[in-house]
Structure formats: structure tokens, C-alpha cells
Design a protein around this motif. Structure first.
Motif, PDB file in Angstrom:
ATOM      1  N   ASP A  16       7.768   5.099  -2.641  1.00  0.00           N
ATOM      2  CA  ASP A  16       7.859   6.301  -2.269  1.00  0.00           C
ATOM      3  C   ASP A  16       6.530   6.638  -1.581  1.00  0.00           C
ATOM      4  O   ASP A  16       6.253   7.811  -1.161  1.00  0.00           O
ATOM      5  N   LEU A  17       5.461   5.810  -2.213  1.00  0.00           N
ATOM      6  CA  LEU A  17       3.898   6.297  -2.222  1.00  0.00           C
ATOM      7  C   LEU A  17       3.649   5.509  -0.531  1.00  0.00           C
ATOM      8  O   LEU A  17       2.510   6.099  -0.085  1.00  0.00           O
ATOM      9  N   ALA A 277      -4.089   9.236   2.225  1.00  0.00           N
ATOM     10  CA  ALA A 277      -3.262   9.067   3.441  1.00  0.00           C
ATOM     11  C   ALA A 277      -2.597   7.842   3.726  1.00  0.00           C
ATOM     12  O   ALA A 277      -1.610   7.753   4.239  1.00  0.00           O
ATOM     13  N   ALA A 278      -3.573   6.895   3.591  1.00  0.00           N
ATOM     14  CA  ALA A 278      -3.189   5.540   3.956  1.00  0.00           C
ATOM     15  C   ALA A 278      -2.484   4.589   2.699  1.00  0.00           C
ATOM     16  O   ALA A 278      -3.632   4.239   2.015  1.00  0.00           O
ATOM     17  N   ASN A 282       1.070  -3.218  -1.574  1.00  0.00           N
ATOM     18  CA  ASN A 282       0.394  -3.680  -2.590  1.00  0.00           C
ATOM     19  C   ASN A 282      -0.443  -2.463  -3.421  1.00  0.00           C
ATOM     20  O   ASN A 282      -0.193  -2.562  -4.612  1.00  0.00           O
ATOM     21  N   MET A 283      -0.859  -1.684  -2.740  1.00  0.00           N
ATOM     22  CA  MET A 283      -1.612  -0.769  -3.152  1.00  0.00           C
ATOM     23  C   MET A 283      -0.792   0.441  -3.821  1.00  0.00           C
ATOM     24  O   MET A 283      -1.116   0.640  -5.033  1.00  0.00           O
ATOM     25  N   ALA A 284       0.380   0.704  -3.189  1.00  0.00           N
ATOM     26  CA  ALA A 284       1.377   1.395  -3.939  1.00  0.00           C
ATOM     27  C   ALA A 284       1.785   1.002  -5.214  1.00  0.00           C
ATOM     28  O   ALA A 284       1.953   1.548  -6.355  1.00  0.00           O
ATOM     29  N   THR A 299      -0.166  11.083  -8.839  1.00  0.00           N
ATOM     30  CA  THR A 299      -0.470  10.626  -7.331  1.00  0.00           C
ATOM     31  C   THR A 299       0.413  11.411  -6.416  1.00  0.00           C
ATOM     32  O   THR A 299       1.790  11.795  -6.580  1.00  0.00           O
ATOM     33  N   ALA A 300       0.222  11.301  -5.172  1.00  0.00           N
ATOM     34  CA  ALA A 300       0.798  11.842  -4.097  1.00  0.00           C
ATOM     35  C   ALA A 300       0.351  11.126  -2.862  1.00  0.00           C
ATOM     36  O   ALA A 300      -0.746  11.029  -2.511  1.00  0.00           O
ATOM     37  N   ASN A 301       1.245  11.158  -1.878  1.00  0.00           N
ATOM     38  CA  ASN A 301       0.749  10.535  -0.289  1.00  0.00           C
ATOM     39  C   ASN A 301       0.482  11.976   0.460  1.00  0.00           C
ATOM     40  O   ASN A 301       1.368  12.779   0.718  1.00  0.00           O
ATOM     41  N   LEU A 302      -0.814  12.095   0.917  1.00  0.00           N
ATOM     42  CA  LEU A 302      -1.077  13.081   1.550  1.00  0.00           C
ATOM     43  C   LEU A 302       0.065  13.623   2.835  1.00  0.00           C
ATOM     44  O   LEU A 302       0.015  14.681   3.201  1.00  0.00           O
TER      45      LEU A 302
END
Length: 318
Positions: A16-17, A277-278, A282-284, A299-302
Motif C-alpha cells: 500500500d505504501l 512521496a517516492a 524494497n523501501m516499502a 507512515t503514509a505515502n504523500l
């Protein structure tokens, strides 16, 4: 809301991220529009320069037009920062070098050559200002979301004006407020909350993107020196380029680790969160692991409006 895992309100897994293609494309378009907006004053200056410079019959005559002398220095390749360190003779030498080496060889096209070189230097200035444009746009989106939540909840707020450095009461018409806001304060139950952007936290020794404190704006200067006043600290990374995603996360992760370590030494644990935002696959996964293990609290995706509304609601209720 799940008390210990607030991220479950808007996330079900690391997938989802991840920033999708459409969001990345929209982010690049937003940056392009911002770049064009910031370029407008330079374009207008260039047009005016051309109008004034057209009065000269030859390049040397430009020295007689008082109003364009600063623009001649710019066209010579000197930035506003560099000009501050130059003596008058240095500026004269730069203009004379511009005329001899570039304008005179251009012949009858010397005015166009002048304008092109003016814009070249201003382009460098624009490029420098755009390096943090993603961060600025991210902050504006966060501000707008926070204010929307406060508004629909019927809560009044005060905000810190970046130009006057004064706290101002909420306005009935708050359009464009995000362009000037660098702090936000509201009341939660019987306590006051003050959110400050890009503030140095003495205990940590570094600037933190987002600091939420249990105090009024008037108490801020005094109470920000008291670690227990900090309710939450977070990192906000607005860069949209997937190629720089890992680097942005590494920077944020290091900052968040410093926060946790510094506060744990005095047996305190403020809420920690990350908004980016990005976010790549792997980061997620790494972020999700930190959420699951309690290293990171939210946490959240902008680029995801639902996630932003959820995390901002969480911030407003801390």
C-alpha cells in the motif's frame, strides 16, 4: 483507531505504501508547473531588459543605461550570492568582459545575446531554488490536509506567518495560507498543540522536519528545550523521482534513529512517523518492518490522499 498501530487505519501491507506510476507522473507535472511559476519573474525581467537595452546602438552604450547595470552583472555570469563579495571595480571588469568577449562579437544581435546570457544565469538561480521544491510542495500538501481536518472538526487554529514571524488567528478565507505557514497551533481536549516545521531539536542536535509539542505558541521558545514537551517527531520527504527514493529514505531513517536514541537515553519515547512521496518496493518493505517492530509508529505515502488524511487526523488527535 488501533492505539498502538495507527498505521493499520490506512495500510494493510507494505504494498500500500508503494508510489504508483500515475502518482509519479503527476508529481513530475506538479514540479514542472512550479518551475514555470517560479520562472515567470525572470522571464518578465528579461523582457524588460530587452526593452531597455534596445535603446543602445552598440554594446558599449549599455554602460550608459543606469537601470540595467545590475542585469549586466547578472548576464556576465555572476549570481546574486557572488555579487555580495565583489568590489565596484570587480563588477565593472565583469561587465566589460561581457561586452568585449560576447556582446561585441554578436554584432547587431548583441541585445539578444545579452538577454540569453541573463537568462542563463537566472536559470542557474532557478535550478538552485528548485532543488528543494519537492519538499516545499510536500509541506504545502501536509499543511492543507491538516487545516482541512481542523476545519471540518470545528477546531480553530493559529498559524505562524513566515514573512512576519508572528502567530496569526485563523482566517475565514485561508486560500494560499500554505504558501506562508511555517507553524500551526490548535487545542486538543484541554491541552495545546503546536506543530513546527524544520526546527532544531536540542536533544537530538539536528533539524527535524516536523515537531509536535505540548505547548502554546507563546510557550514554544521555553518549552522546546524540555524533551518531555515533544509529543511527536517526523520526517517529510517530497522528492518524487524514483531514482532518489532510497536516498531520501536513508536520510529520513537516520534522522528518525537519532530521535529514538536521543530520547531513549532519558527514558522518553515520542511518537515517530515518516511521510514520503517516492516509495519503492524494497523501501516499502523496510518501512513496514519498522512499523511492525515498533521502531516507527506511523507512515503514509504523500501521493495517496486517503493515507494523508488518516495520518494527519492521527497527528491532530495526539
Amino acid at each position: 483507531m488501533t492505539p498502538n498501530k495507527p498505521y493499520l487505519q490506512h495500510l494493510t501491507s507494505s504494498e500500500d505504501l508503494i508510489t504508483d506510476y500515475q502518482a509519479t507522473r503527476s508529481g513530475f507535472v506538479a514540479l514542472a508547473l512550479e518551475k514555470n511559476r517560479r520562472a515567470t519573474p525572470f522571464i518578465e525581467q528579461a523582457r524588460t531588459l530587452k526593452l531597455f537595452a534596445s535603446q543602445a546602438k552598440n554594446p558599449t552604450d549599455l554602460l550608459e543605461i543606469t537601470d540595467i547595470q545590475p542585469a549586466l552583472i547578472t548576464a556576465a555570469g555572476l549570481s546574486d550570492k557572488a555579487i555580495k563579495y565583489l568590489e565596484i571595480q570587480d563588477k565593472i571588469d565583469a561587465i566589460q568582459g561581457l561586452i568585449k568577449n560576447f556582446l561585441e562579437p554578436a554584432g547587431s544581435n548583441f541585445v539578444e545575446e545579452l538577454v540569453f546570457r541573463f537568462l542563463l544565469t537566472r536559470g542557474d538561480t532557478l535550478g538552485g531554488s528548485m532543488r528543494n521544491a519537492g519538499g516545499i510542495l510536500a509541506q504545502r500538501k501536509l499543511i492543507r490536509t491538516l487545516i482541512s481536518i481542523l476545519r471540518i472538526s470545528g477546531k480553530s487554529y493559529r498559524w505562524l506567518h513566515s514573512a512576519t514571524n508572528q502567530w496569526v488567528q485563523m482566517l475565514e478565507d485561508d486560500s494560499d495560507i500554505e504558501l506562508y505557514l511555517k507553524g500551526l497551533s490548535w487545542q486538543h481536549e484541554l491541552e495545546h498543540r503546536t506543530l513546527i516545521f524544520n526546527r532544531k531539536v536540542t536533544l537530538v542536535g539536528n533539524n527535524i522536519d516536523l515537531c509536535l509539542l505540548n505547548c502554546t505558541p507563546e510557550e514554544l521558545t521555553q518549552k522546546e528545550q524540555i524533551p518531555a514537551t515533544y509529543i511527536a517527531l517526523g520526517e517529510l520527504k517530497g522528492g518524487i523521482d524514483p531514482a532518489g527514493a532510497d536516498e531520501h529514505w536513508k536520510t529520513a531513517r537516520t534522522a528518525l534513529q537519532r530521535i529514538v536514541i536521543a530520547f531513549s537515553k532519558i527514558e522518553l519515547k515520542p511518537h515517530t512517523f515518516f511521510i514520503g512521496a517516492a516509495i519503492e518496493k524494497n523501501m516499502a518493505r523496510e518501512i513496514w518492518h519498522q512499523l511492525e517492530t515498533g521502531v516507527l509508529e506511523n507512515t503514509a505515502n504523500l501521493t495517496n490522499d486517503q493515507q494523508m488524511a488518516s495520518i494527519c487526523r492521527w497527528i491532530c488527535h495526539l
